[in-house]
Write a protein that holds these residues in place. Sequence first.
Motif, PDB file in Angstrom:
ATOM      1  N   ASN A  74       0.775  -1.116  -0.092  1.00 14.70           N
ATOM      2  CA  ASN A  74      -0.070  -0.001   0.050  1.00 14.70           C
ATOM      3  C   ASN A  74       0.707   1.263  -0.133  1.00 14.70           C
ATOM      4  OD1 ASN A  74      -2.556  -1.164  -0.052  1.00 14.70           O
ATOM      5  ND2 ASN A  74      -2.400  -1.795   2.289  1.00 14.70           N
ATOM      6  N   ASN A  75       1.857   1.332   0.724  1.00 15.39           N
ATOM      7  CA  ASN A  75       2.732   2.673   0.893  1.00 15.39           C
ATOM      8  C   ASN A  75       3.487   2.922   0.004  1.00 15.39           C
ATOM      9  OD1 ASN A  75       1.485   3.413   3.697  1.00 15.39           O
ATOM     10  ND2 ASN A  75       2.746   1.981   4.528  1.00 15.39           N
ATOM     11  N   HIS A  88       2.248  -3.513  -3.675  1.00 15.05           N
ATOM     12  CA  HIS A  88       1.163  -4.361  -3.815  1.00 15.05           C
ATOM     13  C   HIS A  88      -0.344  -3.502  -3.018  1.00 15.05           C
ATOM     14  CE1 HIS A  88      -1.322  -8.043  -3.846  1.00 15.05           C
ATOM     15  NE2 HIS A  88      -1.878  -7.468  -2.816  1.00 15.05           N
ATOM     16  N   PHE A  89      -1.193  -3.303  -3.932  1.00 20.12           N
ATOM     17  CA  PHE A  89      -2.458  -2.589  -3.219  1.00 20.12           C
ATOM     18  C   PHE A  89      -3.325  -3.583  -2.764  1.00 20.12           C
ATOM     19  CE2 PHE A  89      -0.780   0.726  -6.306  1.00 20.12           C
ATOM     20  CZ  PHE A  89      -0.549   1.671  -5.208  1.00 20.12           C
ATOM     21  N   ASP A  90      -4.061  -3.379  -1.499  1.00 18.75           N
ATOM     22  CA  ASP A  90      -4.969  -4.270  -0.933  1.00 18.75           C
ATOM     23  C   ASP A  90      -6.255  -3.951  -1.892  1.00 18.75           C
ATOM     24  OD1 ASP A  90      -3.497  -5.507   0.679  1.00 18.75           O
ATOM     25  OD2 ASP A  90      -3.874  -3.972   2.439  1.00 18.75           O
ATOM     26  N   LYS A  91      -6.468  -2.798  -2.344  1.00 17.09           N
ATOM     27  CA  LYS A  91      -7.556  -2.143  -3.146  1.00 17.09           C
ATOM     28  C   LYS A  91      -7.187  -1.338  -4.394  1.00 17.09           C
ATOM     29  CE  LYS A  91      -9.088   1.170  -0.114  1.00 17.09           C
ATOM     30  NZ  LYS A  91     -10.389   1.652   0.678  1.00 17.09           N
ATOM     31  N   PRO A  92      -7.820  -1.415  -5.228  1.00 17.33           N
ATOM     32  CA  PRO A  92      -7.542  -0.258  -6.396  1.00 17.33           C
ATOM     33  C   PRO A  92      -7.321   0.842  -5.961  1.00 17.33           C
ATOM     34  CG  PRO A  92      -9.115  -1.929  -7.268  1.00 17.33           C
ATOM     35  CD  PRO A  92      -9.071  -1.947  -5.682  1.00 17.33           C
ATOM     36  N   PRO A  93      -6.130   1.828  -6.136  1.00 13.66           N
ATOM     37  CA  PRO A  93      -6.097   3.157  -5.831  1.00 13.66           C
ATOM     38  C   PRO A  93      -7.024   4.011  -6.834  1.00 13.66           C
ATOM     39  CG  PRO A  93      -4.189   2.587  -6.894  1.00 13.66           C
ATOM     40  CD  PRO A  93      -5.020   1.374  -6.856  1.00 13.66           C
ATOM     41  N   ASP A  94      -7.271   5.196  -6.381  1.00 17.66           N
ATOM     42  CA  ASP A  94      -8.090   6.098  -7.255  1.00 17.66           C
ATOM     43  C   ASP A  94      -7.316   6.696  -8.377  1.00 17.66           C
ATOM     44  OD1 ASP A  94     -10.654   5.352  -5.700  1.00 17.66           O
ATOM     45  OD2 ASP A  94     -10.149   7.337  -4.448  1.00 17.66           O
ATOM     46  N   ASN A  95      -6.096   6.774  -8.013  1.00 19.77           N
ATOM     47  CA  ASN A  95      -5.179   7.605  -9.056  1.00 19.77           C
ATOM     48  C   ASN A  95      -3.936   6.924  -9.527  1.00 19.77           C
ATOM     49  OD1 ASN A  95      -4.230   7.246  -6.383  1.00 19.77           O
ATOM     50  ND2 ASN A  95      -3.359   9.461  -6.087  1.00 19.77           N
ATOM     51  N   ILE A  96      -4.031   5.631 -10.131  1.00 17.36           N
ATOM     52  CA  ILE A  96      -2.911   4.862 -10.315  1.00 17.36           C
ATOM     53  C   ILE A  96      -2.134   5.615 -11.400  1.00 17.36           C
ATOM     54  CG2 ILE A  96      -4.331   3.393 -12.281  1.00 17.36           C
ATOM     55  CD1 ILE A  96      -1.609   2.238 -10.005  1.00 17.36           C
ATOM     56  N   ASP A  97      -2.700   6.316 -12.256  1.00 18.87           N
ATOM     57  CA  ASP A  97      -1.675   7.035 -13.225  1.00 18.87           C
ATOM     58  C   ASP A  97      -1.166   8.246 -12.906  1.00 18.87           C
ATOM     59  OD1 ASP A  97      -2.601   5.546 -15.415  1.00 18.87           O
ATOM     60  OD2 ASP A  97      -4.298   6.661 -15.840  1.00 18.87           O
ATOM     61  N   GLN A  98      -1.664   8.874 -11.455  1.00 22.42           N
ATOM     62  CA  GLN A  98      -0.894   9.908 -10.928  1.00 22.42           C
ATOM     63  C   GLN A  98       0.398   9.271 -10.231  1.00 22.42           C
ATOM     64  OE1 GLN A  98      -3.683  12.496  -8.817  1.00 22.42           O
ATOM     65  NE2 GLN A  98      -4.908  12.616 -10.421  1.00 22.42           N
ATOM     66  N   ILE A  99      -0.019   8.076  -9.672  1.00 18.03           N
ATOM     67  CA  ILE A  99       0.853   7.171  -8.617  1.00 18.03           C
ATOM     68  C   ILE A  99       1.993   7.126  -9.609  1.00 18.03           C
ATOM     69  CG2 ILE A  99       1.501   5.374  -7.400  1.00 18.03           C
ATOM     70  CD1 ILE A  99      -1.317   5.481  -6.438  1.00 18.03           C
ATOM     71  N   ARG A 100       1.997   6.783 -10.717  1.00 24.82           N
ATOM     72  CA  ARG A 100       3.022   6.261 -11.695  1.00 24.82           C
ATOM     73  C   ARG A 100       3.720   7.404 -12.232  1.00 24.82           C
ATOM     74  NH1 ARG A 100      -0.942   1.935 -14.592  1.00 24.82           N
ATOM     75  NH2 ARG A 100       0.213  -0.103 -13.524  1.00 24.82           N
ATOM     76  N   GLY A 110       0.952  -4.880  -7.988  1.00 27.15           N
ATOM     77  CA  GLY A 110       0.022  -5.788  -7.923  1.00 27.15           C
ATOM     78  C   GLY A 110      -1.488  -5.481  -7.019  1.00 27.15           C
ATOM     79  N   ILE A 111      -2.321  -6.331  -7.234  1.00 21.50           N
ATOM     80  CA  ILE A 111      -3.500  -5.968  -6.626  1.00 21.50           C
ATOM     81  C   ILE A 111      -3.964  -7.260  -6.050  1.00 21.50           C
ATOM     82  CG2 ILE A 111      -4.774  -6.279  -8.699  1.00 21.50           C
ATOM     83  CD1 ILE A 111      -5.558  -3.731  -6.088  1.00 21.50           C
ATOM     84  N   THR A 112      -4.792  -6.984  -4.764  1.00 16.76           N
ATOM     85  CA  THR A 112      -5.503  -8.294  -4.139  1.00 16.76           C
ATOM     86  C   THR A 112      -6.881  -8.029  -4.719  1.00 16.76           C
ATOM     87  OG1 THR A 112      -4.329  -7.991  -2.024  1.00 16.76           O
ATOM     88  CG2 THR A 112      -6.725  -8.920  -1.990  1.00 16.76           C
ATOM     89  N   CYS A 113      -7.340  -9.441  -5.174  1.00 18.22           N
ATOM     90  CA  CYS A 113      -8.555  -9.613  -5.738  1.00 18.22           C
ATOM     91  C   CYS A 113      -9.610 -10.723  -4.841  1.00 18.22           C
ATOM     92  CB  CYS A 113      -8.653 -10.264  -7.202  1.00 18.22           C
ATOM     93  SG  CYS A 113      -8.084  -9.129  -8.386  1.00 18.22           S
ATOM     94  N   ALA A 123      -7.695  -4.673 -13.308  1.00 17.96           N
ATOM     95  CA  ALA A 123      -6.128  -4.992 -13.481  1.00 17.96           C
ATOM     96  C   ALA A 123      -5.712  -5.149 -15.120  1.00 17.96           C
ATOM     97  CB  ALA A 123      -5.808  -6.233 -12.760  1.00 17.96           C
ATOM     98  N   ASN A 124      -6.426  -5.686 -15.769  1.00 19.45           N
ATOM     99  CA  ASN A 124      -6.321  -5.488 -17.229  1.00 19.45           C
ATOM    100  C   ASN A 124      -6.184  -4.099 -17.913  1.00 19.45           C
ATOM    101  OD1 ASN A 124      -5.976  -8.360 -17.766  1.00 19.45           O
ATOM    102  ND2 ASN A 124      -8.368  -8.544 -18.156  1.00 19.45           N
ATOM    103  N   GLN A 125      -7.098  -3.418 -17.449  1.00 21.02           N
ATOM    104  CA  GLN A 125      -7.338  -2.242 -18.011  1.00 21.02           C
ATOM    105  C   GLN A 125      -6.230  -1.281 -17.607  1.00 21.02           C
ATOM    106  OE1 GLN A 125     -11.158  -0.854 -16.746  1.00 21.02           O
ATOM    107  NE2 GLN A 125     -12.168  -2.304 -18.126  1.00 21.02           N
ATOM    108  N   ASN A 126      -5.592  -1.364 -16.319  1.00 21.02           N
ATOM    109  CA  ASN A 126      -4.421  -0.587 -15.968  1.00 21.02           C
ATOM    110  C   ASN A 126      -3.151  -1.197 -15.815  1.00 21.02           C
ATOM    111  OD1 ASN A 126      -5.884   1.942 -14.597  1.00 21.02           O
ATOM    112  ND2 ASN A 126      -7.109   0.210 -14.171  1.00 21.02           N
ATOM    113  N   HIS A 127      -2.823  -2.288 -16.663  1.00 17.68           N
ATOM    114  CA  HIS A 127      -1.660  -2.975 -17.012  1.00 17.68           C
ATOM    115  C   HIS A 127      -0.983  -3.213 -15.532  1.00 17.68           C
ATOM    116  CE1 HIS A 127      -2.212  -1.537 -20.784  1.00 17.68           C
ATOM    117  NE2 HIS A 127      -2.264  -0.402 -20.473  1.00 17.68           N
ATOM    118  N   ILE A 128      -1.733  -3.865 -14.676  1.00 15.78           N
ATOM    119  CA  ILE A 128      -1.257  -4.522 -13.440  1.00 15.78           C
ATOM    120  C   ILE A 128      -0.380  -5.734 -13.642  1.00 15.78           C
ATOM    121  CG2 ILE A 128      -1.823  -5.202 -11.192  1.00 15.78           C
ATOM    122  CD1 ILE A 128      -2.460  -2.105 -11.721  1.00 15.78           C
TER     123      ILE A 128
END
Length: 210
Positions: A74-75, A88-100, A110-113, A123-128
């Motif tokens: 998460n951090n 590794h995110f426990d849930k999808p962040p709202d701002n994955i593009d900004q994080i990158r 990575g992401i927990t499902c 995960a597919n759409q955001n290239h996880i």
Amino acid sequence: MEINKRKIHAGIYLVIDPSIDEAILLNKLKLIAEEPIAAVQIWDNFLADQHIEEFIKTITTICHKKNIPVLINNNWKWLRSTELDGVHFDKPPDNIDQIRQSVKRHFICGITCNNDLSLVHWANQNHIDYISFCSVFPSSTSNSCELVTFENIAKCKEITAIPVFLAGGITLENMPKLKDLPFNGIAVISGIMNSATPKETIKKYTELLK
């Protein structure tokens, strides 16, 4: 900061708890790192007075000697000041593009499902880089996760080529129950870190994965 682009491979994904006695944790990790490990994740369970950056530096130093990628739970902001390989995110962040954009370098994500397979589409759409289903079995360390049905794990591989890890309560005894499922590896914490002989336990898990 230019970091070696380590990748997560199939196999054992080890989760470590930074709140346990550091000397014990480091001694076990040094032994475990001698075996083939897909990745090490530092669980988001730090003590209030813990020197997090120094802890991360110590873990990455041990693992990178064996080219094992290290992720933070998460951090993601620690990616900007340390040699962590990913988050590794426990849930999808709202701002994955900004994080990158903020991190400004390649990193593994990575992401927990769970049983909500819309997370797999996210995960597919955001290239996880990988997904981790949690929890496969009841677990004291994954008590916030719902139990995932084997049916949904099987369906996942029909909608994504992203590597799939299984997590939560996986032991040497119940691993045979997973043999008919499509997955690339398992995430383990207590099953290895609570072992008096972690190196030998890793070997047993690896043999069962074959």
